[in-house]
Design an enzyme around this catalytic site. Structure first.
Site, PDB file in Angstrom:
ATOM      1  NE  ARG A  18      -8.348  -0.587   3.810  1.00 15.27           N
ATOM      2  CZ  ARG A  18      -8.265  -0.732   5.090  1.00 15.27           C
ATOM      3  NH1 ARG A  18      -7.034  -0.511   5.619  1.00 15.27           N
ATOM      4  NH2 ARG A  18      -8.752  -1.782   5.358  1.00 15.27           N
TER       5      ARG A  18
ATOM      6  CD  GLN B 121      -2.628   1.005   2.484  1.00 12.13           C
ATOM      7  OE1 GLN B 121      -2.236   1.528   3.463  1.00 12.13           O
ATOM      8  NE2 GLN B 121      -4.058   1.079   2.397  1.00 12.13           N
TER       9      GLN B 121
ATOM     10  CE1 TYR C 173      -2.144   8.982   7.492  1.00 13.33           C
ATOM     11  CE2 TYR C 173      -3.596   7.172   7.136  1.00 13.33           C
ATOM     12  CZ  TYR C 173      -2.710   7.715   7.927  1.00 13.33           C
ATOM     13  OH  TYR C 173      -2.140   7.123   9.122  1.00 13.33           O
TER      14      TYR C 173
ATOM     15  N   GLY D  45      -8.178  -8.006  10.452  1.00 12.22           N
ATOM     16  CA  GLY D  45      -7.212  -7.157  10.809  1.00 12.22           C
ATOM     17  C   GLY D  45      -6.823  -7.406  12.304  1.00 12.22           C
ATOM     18  NE  ARG D  46      -9.437  -3.365  14.370  1.00  8.77           N
ATOM     19  CZ  ARG D  46     -10.576  -2.532  14.454  1.00  8.77           C
ATOM     20  NH1 ARG D  46     -10.530  -1.856  15.673  1.00  8.77           N
ATOM     21  NH2 ARG D  46     -11.180  -2.437  13.624  1.00  8.77           N
TER      22      ARG D  46
END
Length: 334
Positions: free
Chosen positions: A219, A101, A171, A312-313
């Site tokens: 994304r 990424q 971002y 993910g987590r």
């Protein structure tokens, strides 16, 4: 066959199941952004056994001015390519596809880390970070677009199986997409087509750098969950444009809300967004967000909420999560 175990083809990318490890910042790189032994060890552990079909390596900065945090990975110059080659090889040796990424932090950067004043579409306070950036000129926008292309080229040179453009979590590209931070009155602002002009330019620069056959993911922060911010309707329109521009997979997350929805802990909490985007495009869609249970994962796929699932987590807490999930689904199929 369980949906979780079905292979999937996206452009030239063949995935052997529907499990993806999404990009998660580790802060394990060297101070200059080069790949460290800690980074290699981490991805070796997470990819062990090849139970994830795809690992998307954490956001890597495309230029010093776009560095988001200390010990973030860099893809900003050719000196990092050798380390990135080792990283791609470590993941691929375990039978997992590797995508990198690429990102610019924009107004989410800080002068302490980058050494320069943060930049953004407009001189508007960043809702997540608080700083007011320098408003970019057209020429400066062009330079950042070119930096995305150069970073994508390095990603391909390093042997990755694809590249993901980051436009989420407040971002740089998300700042252009969102009316919360894009108040421009030129061709890069205003209505949605104006606010995604830079995305289309970045996709074109990336495509020009990597060629037609190299997988490109994007994304998308598909909703800001804030008054006056982006909505699922905006993201349907944007995703269609990104598909036309040459993106192979859309990876759904939150916008200025980040990777969570305040007060929502259900598994796959971005499912309404991935479902909406899936209705709008023919390319595969990744859904990430609070998925911890293999039955919940299977159900989200069965209901057509997404084509691929980012875990993910749960994987941060248990490196064997994907192994257990794949083995339990294989068992249930007997």
């Amino acid at each position: 066959m369980p949906y979780l175990l079905k292979p999937l083809q996206a452009g030239s990318l063949l995935l052997n199941n529907r499990l993806v490890m999404p990009p998660m910042a580790t802060a394990k790189a060297e101070p200059d952004g080069k790949v460290s032994s800690a980074v290699l060890d981490y991805y070796r552990e997470k990819s062990a056994g090849g139970y994830f079909s795809l690992i998307i390596v954490e956001h890597s900065f495309i230029q010093q001015a776009g560095k988001a945090s200390e010990n973030q990975l860099s893809v900003a110059d050719d000196s990092v390519i050798d380390g990135l080659k080792r990283l791609a090889a470590v993941i691929q040796a375990n039978g997992t596809k590797a995508v990198l990424q690429i990102n610019h932090a924009g107004s989410a950067a800080s002068q302490e880390i980058t050494g320069s004043i943060p930049v953004g579409p407009s001189a508007v306070k960043n809702p997540r970070k608080g700083g007011v950036p320098h408003e970019l000129t057209r020429q400066e926008i062009g330079e950042i677009v070119a930096a995305f292309g150069a970073a994508a080229y390095r990603t391909k040179q390093a042997g990755f199986d694809g590249v993901e453009i980051h436009s989420a979590h407040g971002y740089f590209l998300n700042q252009f997409l969102s009316p919360l931070t894009n108040r421009r009155t030129d061709e890069y602002g205003g209505d949605l087509p104006g606010r995604i002009r830079i995305h289309k330019e970045v996709i074109a620069a990336v495509r020009a750098a990597v060629g037609e056959d190299f997988p490109v993911l994007l994304r998308l922060g598909a909703s800001d969950y804030a008054e006056g911010g982006t909505t699922a309707d905006d993201s349907q329109i944007a995703a269609k444009e990104f598909e036309k521009a040459g993106v192979n997979i859309i990876d759904i997350s939150g916008g200025f809300s980040g990777y969570t929805i305040p007060g929502n802990n259900e598994q796959g909490y971005f499912a309404p967004l991935s479902t909406a985007v899936k209705e709008a495009v023919a390319i595969p869609v990744i859904l990430t967000g609070g998925i911890t249970d293999v039955q919940a994962a299977e159900q989200l796929l069965a209901q057509g909420k997404a084509d691929l699932l980012g875990i993910g987590r749960a994987v941060l807490q248990d490196s064997l999560w994907a192994k257990k999930a794949v083995e339990s689904q294989a068992q249930s199929a007997l």
